[in-house]
Every structure is written in structure tokens, then in C-alpha cells.
Design a protein around this motif. Structure first.
Motif, PDB file in Angstrom:
ATOM      1  N   ALA A  14       4.367  -5.447   0.217  1.00  0.00           N
ATOM      2  CA  ALA A  14       3.422  -6.536  -0.051  1.00  0.00           C
ATOM      3  C   ALA A  14       3.071  -7.316   1.208  1.00  0.00           C
ATOM      4  O   ALA A  14       1.914  -7.712   1.407  1.00  0.00           O
ATOM      5  CB  ALA A  14       4.004  -7.482  -1.097  1.00  0.00           C
ATOM      6  N   VAL A  15       4.048  -7.506   2.091  1.00  0.00           N
ATOM      7  CA  VAL A  15       3.782  -8.272   3.313  1.00  0.00           C
ATOM      8  C   VAL A  15       2.832  -7.513   4.235  1.00  0.00           C
ATOM      9  O   VAL A  15       2.002  -8.118   4.929  1.00  0.00           O
ATOM     10  CB  VAL A  15       5.106  -8.616   4.043  1.00  0.00           C
ATOM     11  N   VAL A  16       2.933  -6.204   4.239  1.00  0.00           N
ATOM     12  CA  VAL A  16       2.020  -5.387   5.049  1.00  0.00           C
ATOM     13  C   VAL A  16       0.601  -5.480   4.493  1.00  0.00           C
ATOM     14  O   VAL A  16      -0.364  -5.651   5.239  1.00  0.00           O
ATOM     15  CB  VAL A  16       2.487  -3.918   5.089  1.00  0.00           C
ATOM     16  N   ARG A  17       0.479  -5.372   3.171  1.00  0.00           N
ATOM     17  CA  ARG A  17      -0.847  -5.493   2.552  1.00  0.00           C
ATOM     18  C   ARG A  17      -1.448  -6.867   2.856  1.00  0.00           C
ATOM     19  O   ARG A  17      -2.646  -6.978   3.140  1.00  0.00           O
ATOM     20  CB  ARG A  17      -0.762  -5.291   1.033  1.00  0.00           C
ATOM     21  N   ALA A  18      -0.615  -7.904   2.811  1.00  0.00           N
ATOM     22  CA  ALA A  18      -1.104  -9.254   3.089  1.00  0.00           C
ATOM     23  C   ALA A  18      -1.624  -9.347   4.521  1.00  0.00           C
ATOM     24  O   ALA A  18      -2.659  -9.973   4.785  1.00  0.00           O
ATOM     25  CB  ALA A  18       0.006 -10.271   2.865  1.00  0.00           C
ATOM     26  N   GLY A  19      -0.913  -8.703   5.446  1.00  0.00           N
ATOM     27  CA  GLY A  19      -1.353  -8.706   6.834  1.00  0.00           C
ATOM     28  C   GLY A  19      -2.671  -7.978   7.032  1.00  0.00           C
ATOM     29  O   GLY A  19      -3.570  -8.454   7.735  1.00  0.00           O
ATOM     30  N   PHE A  20      -2.791  -6.815   6.382  1.00  0.00           N
ATOM     31  CA  PHE A  20      -4.042  -6.058   6.457  1.00  0.00           C
ATOM     32  C   PHE A  20      -5.203  -6.880   5.893  1.00  0.00           C
ATOM     33  O   PHE A  20      -6.307  -6.904   6.443  1.00  0.00           O
ATOM     34  CB  PHE A  20      -3.944  -4.749   5.659  1.00  0.00           C
ATOM     35  N   ALA A  36      -2.785  -1.756  -4.123  1.00  0.00           N
ATOM     36  CA  ALA A  36      -1.863  -0.912  -4.889  1.00  0.00           C
ATOM     37  C   ALA A  36      -0.604  -0.696  -4.070  1.00  0.00           C
ATOM     38  O   ALA A  36      -0.645  -0.677  -2.835  1.00  0.00           O
ATOM     39  CB  ALA A  36      -2.513   0.429  -5.220  1.00  0.00           C
ATOM     40  N   GLU A  37       0.519  -0.524  -4.769  1.00  0.00           N
ATOM     41  CA  GLU A  37       1.785  -0.336  -4.066  1.00  0.00           C
ATOM     42  C   GLU A  37       2.300   1.095  -4.138  1.00  0.00           C
ATOM     43  O   GLU A  37       3.347   1.407  -3.568  1.00  0.00           O
ATOM     44  CB  GLU A  37       2.843  -1.280  -4.639  1.00  0.00           C
ATOM     45  N   CYS A  38       1.559   1.973  -4.818  1.00  0.00           N
ATOM     46  CA  CYS A  38       1.952   3.380  -4.887  1.00  0.00           C
ATOM     47  C   CYS A  38       0.719   4.228  -5.187  1.00  0.00           C
ATOM     48  O   CYS A  38      -0.339   3.718  -5.558  1.00  0.00           O
ATOM     49  CB  CYS A  38       3.019   3.601  -5.963  1.00  0.00           C
ATOM     50  N   GLY A  39       0.879   5.536  -5.018  1.00  0.00           N
ATOM     51  CA  GLY A  39      -0.244   6.438  -5.214  1.00  0.00           C
ATOM     52  C   GLY A  39      -0.762   6.467  -6.637  1.00  0.00           C
ATOM     53  O   GLY A  39      -1.974   6.505  -6.874  1.00  0.00           O
ATOM     54  N   GLU A  40       0.164   6.437  -7.601  1.00  0.00           N
ATOM     55  CA  GLU A  40      -0.251   6.475  -9.000  1.00  0.00           C
ATOM     56  C   GLU A  40      -1.151   5.278  -9.339  1.00  0.00           C
ATOM     57  O   GLU A  40      -2.185   5.428 -10.010  1.00  0.00           O
ATOM     58  CB  GLU A  40       0.982   6.471  -9.905  1.00  0.00           C
ATOM     59  N   GLN A  41      -0.763   4.113  -8.851  1.00  0.00           N
ATOM     60  CA  GLN A  41      -1.561   2.908  -9.093  1.00  0.00           C
ATOM     61  C   GLN A  41      -2.897   2.984  -8.359  1.00  0.00           C
ATOM     62  O   GLN A  41      -3.929   2.546  -8.876  1.00  0.00           O
ATOM     63  CB  GLN A  41      -0.781   1.674  -8.639  1.00  0.00           C
TER      64      GLN A  41
END
Length: 214
Positions: A14-20, A36-41
Motif C-alpha cells: 500500500a505504501v508503494v501504491r501511495a508513493g506512485f 489493486a494489491e494482487c493480480g486477481e483483483q
């Protein structure tokens, strides 16, 4: 005025996504519409949100990044996927591009590279971070590639160009009104002449020769 490029961010941290997301917020042309946090999602959100581009990590729980790319391409062969990974080894780059990704950059790249890559892919280009595909071969130089390309027949050159743009052999056959087996034979001949084994290497040569834009 053109609408913003809609991006789906896929990373299990989540912290990486927030940075992006903060980084991309500085670009007036790009908007993160889902995470999304995984491929399925990611696959589910792609269907419901219909983003223009998916920015995807490779190392994730569940089916993982490479399988996610394959499944997304199976559902929509025109899907735009940019891999944004910590891995800079060529095996990862080749596998991602061969699976159907339109670009590959590393998390160690300069901040502006991410937005440049997204905008380039949105404009129909392939985007591979400089230096990731430089180890094609030590025996063949750019001048040799030029000489080899000059020996291509008109059909071989057409197939080479379309392969480098990311089209599959089946799509090339449709576009050039050729049989699939004929195109497959051209692909084999082209790879043999250029001394490469993957489409990623072939695409890099096309970039070197100016046939497609980086």
C-alpha cells in the motif's frame, strides 16, 4: 481538451501504491482511477474500471505479475500494461514483454520516467527503460543490424516491423493477408538472421534502427 490517461496501479504494498499515486498526481495528463494489491483483483478492476493503462508490479502474492499479464492479454489483446518492477534482470524484462506488456521500467528509475512511459504507451509506443535491453549480443553491432535489415525481403521487413510493434503472428497474418504458417516461417527466418531468440530482443533492434520509437 484531451481527457486524462486513466491508470490502474497494481502493487501488493500500500505504501508503494501511495508513493506512485503522489508521483503521478504531479502530471496534469494522468489520473489514477483504481488500485489493486494482487493480480486477481487487477483483472476484476480492469473489467469494471476500464483504465487506459495498468501499471503493474511483477512480485505479488497469488497468481503473480507475469500470469496477470497473460490473463489480461487473453481477455483484451489491446490492453496496455506497463511493468514497474524492482527487477532489472533481462530474463524478467524478456518474459514480461513476451507475455504482452507494452513497457518495462524499474523502481530505481528517475521519477519522471514513470509518467513518460505511461504517456508513450498511451500514444501507441513500446517503452523499455534505457539500458534494460542492451545485452542482446556482443557479436553483432548496430551497423551489422543495418546490413542484415537491408537483406530482408519486403515481406520479411513488414513482418519484422509488426513484430517489433508487438503484434502476434496471428495478427500479422491477418494484417498482411498471409497464412499463419507463412508468417511463422518469416519470424523464424528473421530471428535467425538477427541472431536473437525473443521478440523483446527483436523490438530492441527495431528501436536501434529507428524503425519504431522508444
Amino acid at each position: 481538451m484531451n481527457s486524462k490517461i486513466k491508470v490502474l496501479l497494481v502493487d501488493d504494498h500500500a505504501v508503494v501504491r501511495a508513493g506512485f499515486k503522489l508521483l503521478l498526481a504531479t502530471s496534469p495528463n494522468i489520473e489514477v482511477i483504481a488500485e489493486a494489491e494482487c493480480g486477481e483483483q487487477a483483472i476484476q478492476l480492469y473489467q469494471s474500471c476500464q483504465p487506459d493503462i495498468i501499471v503493474l508490479d511483477l512480485s505479488m502474492p497469488g497468481i503473480g505479475g507475469l500470469e496477470t499479464i497473460k490473463r489480461l492479454v487473453q481477455r483484451d489483446e489491446k490492453v496496455n500494461i506497463l511493468v514497474f518492477s524492482i527487477h532489472d534482470e533481462q530474463v524478467y524484462v524478456n518474459r514480461a514483454l513476451n507475455a504482452g506488456a507494452k513497457g518495462y521500467i524499474t523502481k530505481n528509475s528517475a521519477p519522471e520516467i514513470l509518467s513518460d512511459a505511461i504517456e508513450g504507451i498511451q500514444n501507441g509506443q513500446r517503452y523499455v527503460e534505457h539500458g534494460l535491453l542492451n545485452k542482446i549480443t556482443d557479436e553483432v553491432s548496430e551497423h551489422d543490424f543495418q546490413a542484415i535489415a537491408q537483406t530482408f525481403s519486403a515481406r520479411e521487413f513488414d513482418v519484422f516491423r509488426l513484430l517489433a510493434k508487438g503484434l502476434t503472428a496471428h495478427k500479422i497474418a491477418d494484417e498482411l493477408c498471409l497464412g499463419y504458417k507463412t508468417v511463422a516461417n518469416y519470424v523464424t527466418q528473421i530471428k535467425k538472421k538477427l541472431q536473437v531468440s525473443s521478440i523483446a530482443e527483436l523490438a530492441h533492434i527495431a528501436i536501434l534502427l529507428g524503425i519504431i520509437k522508444h
